[in-house]
Write an enzyme that holds these catalytic residues in place. Structure first.
Site, PDB file in Angstrom:
ATOM      1  N   LYS A  15       0.832  -1.210   0.000  1.00 30.72           N
ATOM      2  CA  LYS A  15       0.000   0.000   0.000  1.00 30.72           C
ATOM      3  C   LYS A  15       0.871   1.268   0.000  1.00 30.72           C
ATOM      4  CE  LYS A  15      -2.038  -1.246   3.874  1.00 30.72           C
ATOM      5  NZ  LYS A  15      -1.392  -2.557   4.150  1.00 30.72           N
ATOM      6  N   ARG A  89      -9.585   0.559   9.005  1.00 23.17           N
ATOM      7  CA  ARG A  89      -9.214  -0.820   9.312  1.00 23.17           C
ATOM      8  C   ARG A  89     -10.327  -1.548  10.061  1.00 23.17           C
ATOM      9  NH1 ARG A  89      -3.246   0.221   9.239  1.00 23.17           N
ATOM     10  NH2 ARG A  89      -2.138  -1.738   9.445  1.00 23.17           N
ATOM     11  N   ARG A 128      11.628  -5.579   4.786  1.00 25.60           N
ATOM     12  CA  ARG A 128      11.339  -4.149   4.572  1.00 25.60           C
ATOM     13  C   ARG A 128      12.255  -3.232   5.377  1.00 25.60           C
ATOM     14  NH1 ARG A 128       5.339  -2.008   5.314  1.00 25.60           N
ATOM     15  NH2 ARG A 128       5.475  -3.099   7.310  1.00 25.60           N
ATOM     16  N   ARG A 162      11.229  -1.255  11.052  1.00 23.24           N
ATOM     17  CA  ARG A 162      10.174  -0.976  12.023  1.00 23.24           C
ATOM     18  C   ARG A 162      10.204  -1.967  13.177  1.00 23.24           C
ATOM     19  NH1 ARG A 162       4.781  -0.091   8.523  1.00 23.24           N
ATOM     20  NH2 ARG A 162       3.979  -1.276  10.298  1.00 23.24           N
ATOM     21  N   ARG A 173      -0.639  -9.022  13.753  1.00 24.40           N
ATOM     22  CA  ARG A 173      -1.143  -8.065  12.758  1.00 24.40           C
ATOM     23  C   ARG A 173      -2.014  -8.773  11.728  1.00 24.40           C
ATOM     24  NH1 ARG A 173       4.443  -5.616  11.143  1.00 24.40           N
ATOM     25  NH2 ARG A 173       3.356  -4.316   9.620  1.00 24.40           N
TER      26      ARG A 173
HETATM   27  P1  ADP Z   1       2.227  -1.884   3.208  1.00 28.21           P
HETATM   28  O1  ADP Z   1       2.247  -0.380   3.153  1.00 28.21           O
HETATM   29  O2  ADP Z   1       0.993  -2.462   2.557  1.00 28.21           O
HETATM   30  O3  ADP Z   1       2.456  -2.450   4.581  1.00 28.21           O
HETATM   31  P2  ADP Z   1       4.786  -1.667   1.777  1.00 28.21           P
HETATM   32  O4  ADP Z   1       4.471  -0.790   0.608  1.00 28.21           O
HETATM   33  O5  ADP Z   1       5.538  -1.061   2.911  1.00 28.21           O
HETATM   34  O6  ADP Z   1       3.430  -2.406   2.296  1.00 28.21           O
HETATM   35  O7  ADP Z   1       5.574  -2.940   1.205  1.00 28.21           O
HETATM   36  C1  ADP Z   1       6.063  -3.969   2.076  1.00 28.21           C
HETATM   37  C2  ADP Z   1       7.409  -4.490   1.538  1.00 28.21           C
HETATM   38  O8  ADP Z   1       7.177  -5.188   0.307  1.00 28.21           O
HETATM   39  C3  ADP Z   1       8.432  -3.404   1.240  1.00 28.21           C
HETATM   40  O9  ADP Z   1       9.711  -3.879   1.603  1.00 28.21           O
HETATM   41  C4  ADP Z   1       8.312  -3.185  -0.283  1.00 28.21           C
HETATM   42  O10 ADP Z   1       9.553  -2.774  -0.851  1.00 28.21           O
HETATM   43  C5  ADP Z   1       7.920  -4.579  -0.770  1.00 28.21           C
HETATM   44  N1  ADP Z   1       6.989  -4.553  -1.912  1.00 28.21           N
HETATM   45  C6  ADP Z   1       5.962  -3.691  -2.127  1.00 28.21           C
HETATM   46  N2  ADP Z   1       5.285  -4.011  -3.258  1.00 28.21           N
HETATM   47  C7  ADP Z   1       5.906  -5.127  -3.758  1.00 28.21           C
HETATM   48  C8  ADP Z   1       5.675  -5.958  -4.912  1.00 28.21           C
HETATM   49  N3  ADP Z   1       4.670  -5.704  -5.760  1.00 28.21           N
HETATM   50  N4  ADP Z   1       6.503  -7.010  -5.109  1.00 28.21           N
HETATM   51  C9  ADP Z   1       7.514  -7.279  -4.240  1.00 28.21           C
HETATM   52  N5  ADP Z   1       7.784  -6.540  -3.140  1.00 28.21           N
HETATM   53  C10 ADP Z   1       6.998  -5.474  -2.894  1.00 28.21           C
HETATM   54  P1  AMP Z   2       0.851   0.260   9.245  1.00 27.74           P
HETATM   55  O1  AMP Z   2       1.955   1.283   9.125  1.00 27.74           O
HETATM   56  O2  AMP Z   2      -0.344   0.609   8.404  1.00 27.74           O
HETATM   57  O3  AMP Z   2       1.348  -1.139   9.000  1.00 27.74           O
HETATM   58  O4  AMP Z   2       0.342   0.323  10.751  1.00 27.74           O
HETATM   59  C1  AMP Z   2       1.206   0.029  11.827  1.00 27.74           C
HETATM   60  C2  AMP Z   2       0.397  -0.140  13.114  1.00 27.74           C
HETATM   61  O5  AMP Z   2      -0.259   1.100  13.439  1.00 27.74           O
HETATM   62  C3  AMP Z   2      -0.730  -1.171  13.084  1.00 27.74           C
HETATM   63  O6  AMP Z   2      -0.276  -2.484  13.350  1.00 27.74           O
HETATM   64  C4  AMP Z   2      -1.637  -0.634  14.207  1.00 27.74           C
HETATM   65  O7  AMP Z   2      -1.103  -0.912  15.494  1.00 27.74           O
HETATM   66  C5  AMP Z   2      -1.542   0.880  14.000  1.00 27.74           C
HETATM   67  N1  AMP Z   2      -2.568   1.372  13.038  1.00 27.74           N
HETATM   68  C6  AMP Z   2      -2.320   1.944  11.824  1.00 27.74           C
HETATM   69  N2  AMP Z   2      -3.466   2.320  11.226  1.00 27.74           N
HETATM   70  C7  AMP Z   2      -4.473   1.953  12.070  1.00 27.74           C
HETATM   71  C8  AMP Z   2      -5.895   2.040  12.000  1.00 27.74           C
HETATM   72  N3  AMP Z   2      -6.523   2.567  10.927  1.00 27.74           N
HETATM   73  N4  AMP Z   2      -6.608   1.556  13.052  1.00 27.74           N
HETATM   74  C9  AMP Z   2      -5.996   1.031  14.134  1.00 27.74           C
HETATM   75  N5  AMP Z   2      -4.663   0.900  14.252  1.00 27.74           N
HETATM   76  C10 AMP Z   2      -3.887   1.360  13.228  1.00 27.74           C
END
Ligand code: ADP
Ligand code: AMP
Length: 219
Positions: A15, A89, A128, A162, A173
């Site tokens: 995302k 969420r 990541r 993270r 999660r």
């Molecule tokens: P989210 O925001 O949904 O948690 P991220 O955008 O942070 O996901 O992506 C999670 C990890 O996967 C990152 O390390 C990113 O570089 C990698 N990633 C994102 N999209 C892809 C894809 N289409 N194919 C392979 N790796 C990806």
């Molecule tokens: P994310 O960066 O989206 O992976 O979110 C990291 C963490 O933040 C999650 O595991 C939750 O603990 C908290 N969080 C983020 N967005 C929300 C949401 N919309 N509602 C509740 N908790 C959230």
């Protein structure tokens, strides 16, 4: 025309990666509740400390807190449109978002569901890392930096992992996602706003599918 979209998918679905492209290419504003909460936790306040504890375990923060954060951002000025990343969420968050947007004479134009297999999520999360300065998202194998330890975009050496990107927190999660967030897929399917994309494809191909959804809005 204002365009508002939601990026919906499990942790690690991609995302944030796609949101950054949309910001760059279409000038939309990314609203990531995860990023807002990470800012709150580094603020050193009592609220930040409580939020950190919940996030590190992989649980969801209360609806009240995240809805408050989103309300503040929506009220803070005009934008050509918003990308909601990691919000809503829960069903109460989805209802609150509808109400907030309706109050501004706006609505959600599309909910892009990023479909990714669970097994791939473990690999994505464990590899990541992000730039602490500009927020660029990297991966150890699929998207490493060109020069080790230096961000390709801004040149910073402040690359971070993270605290919740570990196996234990990821398990929680994912459970939270299936229990509380995945019902939103049925909800937005019913409202005819759901647009699935293949999140298993490479970043460029997912980007093309997302772009196709964006280009179809309003047609
Ligand atoms: P989210 O925001 O949904 O948690 P991220 O955008 O942070 O996901 O992506 C999670 C990890 O996967 C990152 O390390 C990113 O570089 C990698 N990633 C994102 N999209 C892809 C894809 N289409 N194919 C392979 N790796 C990806
Ligand atoms: P994310 O960066 O989206 O992976 O979110 C990291 C963490 O933040 C999650 O595991 C939750 O603990 C908290 N969080 C983020 N967005 C929300 C949401 N919309 N509602 C509740 N908790 C959230």
């Amino acid at each position: 025309m204002t365009i508002n979209i939601i990026l919906l998918g499990p942790p690690g679905a991609g995302k944030g990666t796609q949101a950054r492209t949309l910001v760059e290419q279409r000038g939309l504003v990314q609203l990531s509740t995860g990023d807002m909460l990470r800012d709150a936790r580094s603020s050193g306040t009592e609220m930040g400390r409580r939020v950190a504890e919940v996030m590190d375990k992989g649980q969801l923060v209360t609806d009240e807190i995240v809805i408050g954060l989103i309300r503040e951002k929506l009220e803070s000025g005009d934008a050509p449109g918003f990308i909601f990343d990691g919000f809503p969420r829960t069903l109460p968050q989805a209802d609150a978002l509808n109400d907030l947007l309706a109050g501004m004479g706006q609505s959600i134009d599309a909910v892009i569901e990023m479909r990714v297999d669970d097994a791939a999520l473990v690999d994505r999360i464990s590899g990541r890392f992000t730039c602490g300065n500009c927020g660029e998202v990297y991966h150890d194998t699929t998207r490493p930096t060109a020069a080790e330890g230096t961000c390709d975009v801004c040149g910073s050496t402040d690359l971070k992992r993270r605290a919740d990107d570990n196996a234990d927190a990821l398990k929680t999660r994912l459970l939270e996602y299936y229990k509380k967030t995945s019902p939103l897929i049925g909800y937005y399917y019913a409202t005819k706003q759901l647009q699935p994309v293949d999140g298993m494809a490479d970043v460029a191909e997912v980007g093309r599918q997302v772009a196709a959804v964006m280009d179809g809005i309003g047609r």
